[in-house]
Scaffold this motif. Sequence first.
Motif, PDB file in Angstrom:
ATOM      1  N   VAL A  83     -33.872  19.727 -42.357  1.00 25.84           N
ATOM      2  CA  VAL A  83     -34.341  20.803 -41.530  1.00 25.84           C
ATOM      3  C   VAL A  83     -35.543  20.361 -41.031  1.00 25.84           C
ATOM      4  CG1 VAL A  83     -35.146  23.367 -41.377  1.00 25.84           C
ATOM      5  CG2 VAL A  83     -32.767  22.725 -42.669  1.00 25.84           C
ATOM      6  N   ARG A  84     -36.554  19.938 -41.737  1.00 23.37           N
ATOM      7  CA  ARG A  84     -37.956  19.846 -41.214  1.00 23.37           C
ATOM      8  C   ARG A  84     -38.296  18.700 -40.880  1.00 23.37           C
ATOM      9  NH1 ARG A  84     -40.223  22.625 -46.856  1.00 23.37           N
ATOM     10  NH2 ARG A  84     -39.900  24.544 -46.377  1.00 23.37           N
ATOM     11  N   ARG A  85     -37.761  17.351 -41.087  1.00 18.90           N
ATOM     12  CA  ARG A  85     -38.075  16.099 -40.763  1.00 18.90           C
ATOM     13  C   ARG A  85     -38.195  16.108 -39.071  1.00 18.90           C
ATOM     14  NH1 ARG A  85     -32.670  12.412 -41.947  1.00 18.90           N
ATOM     15  NH2 ARG A  85     -33.034  13.159 -43.795  1.00 18.90           N
ATOM     16  N   PRO A  86     -38.938  15.236 -38.447  1.00 19.31           N
ATOM     17  CA  PRO A  86     -38.954  15.010 -37.134  1.00 19.31           C
ATOM     18  C   PRO A  86     -37.521  14.501 -36.689  1.00 19.31           C
ATOM     19  CG  PRO A  86     -40.972  13.965 -38.158  1.00 19.31           C
ATOM     20  CD  PRO A  86     -40.103  14.249 -39.443  1.00 19.31           C
ATOM     21  N   GLY A  87     -36.931  14.995 -35.607  1.00 22.11           N
ATOM     22  CA  GLY A  87     -35.675  14.820 -35.321  1.00 22.11           C
ATOM     23  C   GLY A  87     -34.725  15.213 -36.159  1.00 22.11           C
ATOM     24  N   GLY A  88     -35.188  16.329 -36.762  1.00 20.78           N
ATOM     25  CA  GLY A  88     -34.073  17.209 -37.606  1.00 20.78           C
ATOM     26  C   GLY A  88     -33.581  18.406 -36.879  1.00 20.78           C
ATOM     27  N   LEU A  89     -33.073  19.206 -37.736  1.00 20.49           N
ATOM     28  CA  LEU A  89     -32.541  20.507 -37.207  1.00 20.49           C
ATOM     29  C   LEU A  89     -33.283  21.682 -36.540  1.00 20.49           C
ATOM     30  CD1 LEU A  89     -29.841  21.143 -40.130  1.00 20.49           C
ATOM     31  CD2 LEU A  89     -29.516  19.877 -38.065  1.00 20.49           C
ATOM     32  N   ALA A  90     -34.576  21.851 -37.430  1.00 18.06           N
ATOM     33  CA  ALA A  90     -35.456  22.791 -36.758  1.00 18.06           C
ATOM     34  C   ALA A  90     -36.011  22.518 -35.280  1.00 18.06           C
ATOM     35  CB  ALA A  90     -36.655  22.893 -37.778  1.00 18.06           C
ATOM     36  N   ALA A  91     -35.965  21.138 -35.304  1.00 19.00           N
ATOM     37  CA  ALA A  91     -36.697  20.741 -33.858  1.00 19.00           C
ATOM     38  C   ALA A  91     -35.323  20.635 -32.707  1.00 19.00           C
ATOM     39  CB  ALA A  91     -37.165  19.199 -34.063  1.00 19.00           C
ATOM     40  N   HIS A  92     -34.437  20.605 -32.958  1.00 22.56           N
ATOM     41  CA  HIS A  92     -33.281  20.419 -31.931  1.00 22.56           C
ATOM     42  C   HIS A  92     -32.185  21.633 -31.856  1.00 22.56           C
ATOM     43  CE1 HIS A  92     -34.948  16.396 -31.149  1.00 22.56           C
ATOM     44  NE2 HIS A  92     -34.987  16.286 -32.156  1.00 22.56           N
TER      45      HIS A  92
END
Length: 304
Positions: A83-92
């Motif tokens: 969820v949190r990583r750069p390029g993860g779910l929250a960002a996209h």
Amino acid sequence: MSKKPQENETIGFIGLGMMGHGIAKNIVEKGYPLTVIAHRNRTPVDDLIARGASEAPSLAELAARSSVVFLCVTGSPEVEAAVRRPGGLAAHLQPGSIVVDCSSSDPSSTVQLAAELKAKGIDFADAPLSRTPKEAWEGTLDTMVGAQDAVFARLRPILDTWAGKIVHIGGVGDGHRMKLLNNFISLGYGALYAEALALADRVGISADRVDSVIRGGRMDCGFYQTFMKFTLEGDRDAHKFSLANAFKDLRYLESMANGAGLVNPVGNAVKNAYAVAVAAGGAADYVPMLPAYVDGLNGGDTKN
């Protein structure tokens, strides 16, 4: 193959292990557009592509293609990373999307992730699982769901593709709380069976004689039967839940009890039964192999 569903949902799936592969297979075979992502093992990815799924090269691409994303991974650290990583779910993910965590996770982490995603207009639901990879493949798993009512109603047709028993427990986090209670009971059985079988062996009563008393009586149950399938028949695949995962879930239970201000001596005793096995090198072994580690505490051979 079932008729294509009318719902305009596109599904992403992360975590194609023993449970996730079967769940994803049922989702795509019952008509939902499915996008998957590879981790270490390409075999389930290739199988699902052959059944009609597509593969995304990254979490960002999977999120961009999906209105609902299921995670079926080891636990909260893996969910948080996805969820949190750069390029993860929250960002996209787009606002209006849903993230569904089918893992056995820490409820406090679940609630925090849900709040973070809600701020972005993304809903979160916890839908942990009960039963085995066999039922995952057959589409007859049990799931206990924590979600707002509207989110649960939207998810229900998708859950129906892979679950035979669906219980809406309550709000976000309640599914994971119930899963920890469920696993406390089942893994408690496992610890009891293991110690009873080790003791029976020491006093000269064979496992098959123990089984002749328990099976078909009031103490019989489905968990007992899959546990004993390894003991009696040597079937390593009868109950494929690792000792490491058992220990992890019982640590989550301990944390939940601490947060609730509850003294739970039985829970700690059960946790320690699995801690001993993991410390002895049994992390990758399955729960029905626990009796050997009890025996090992008493000078026996832990090899299975």
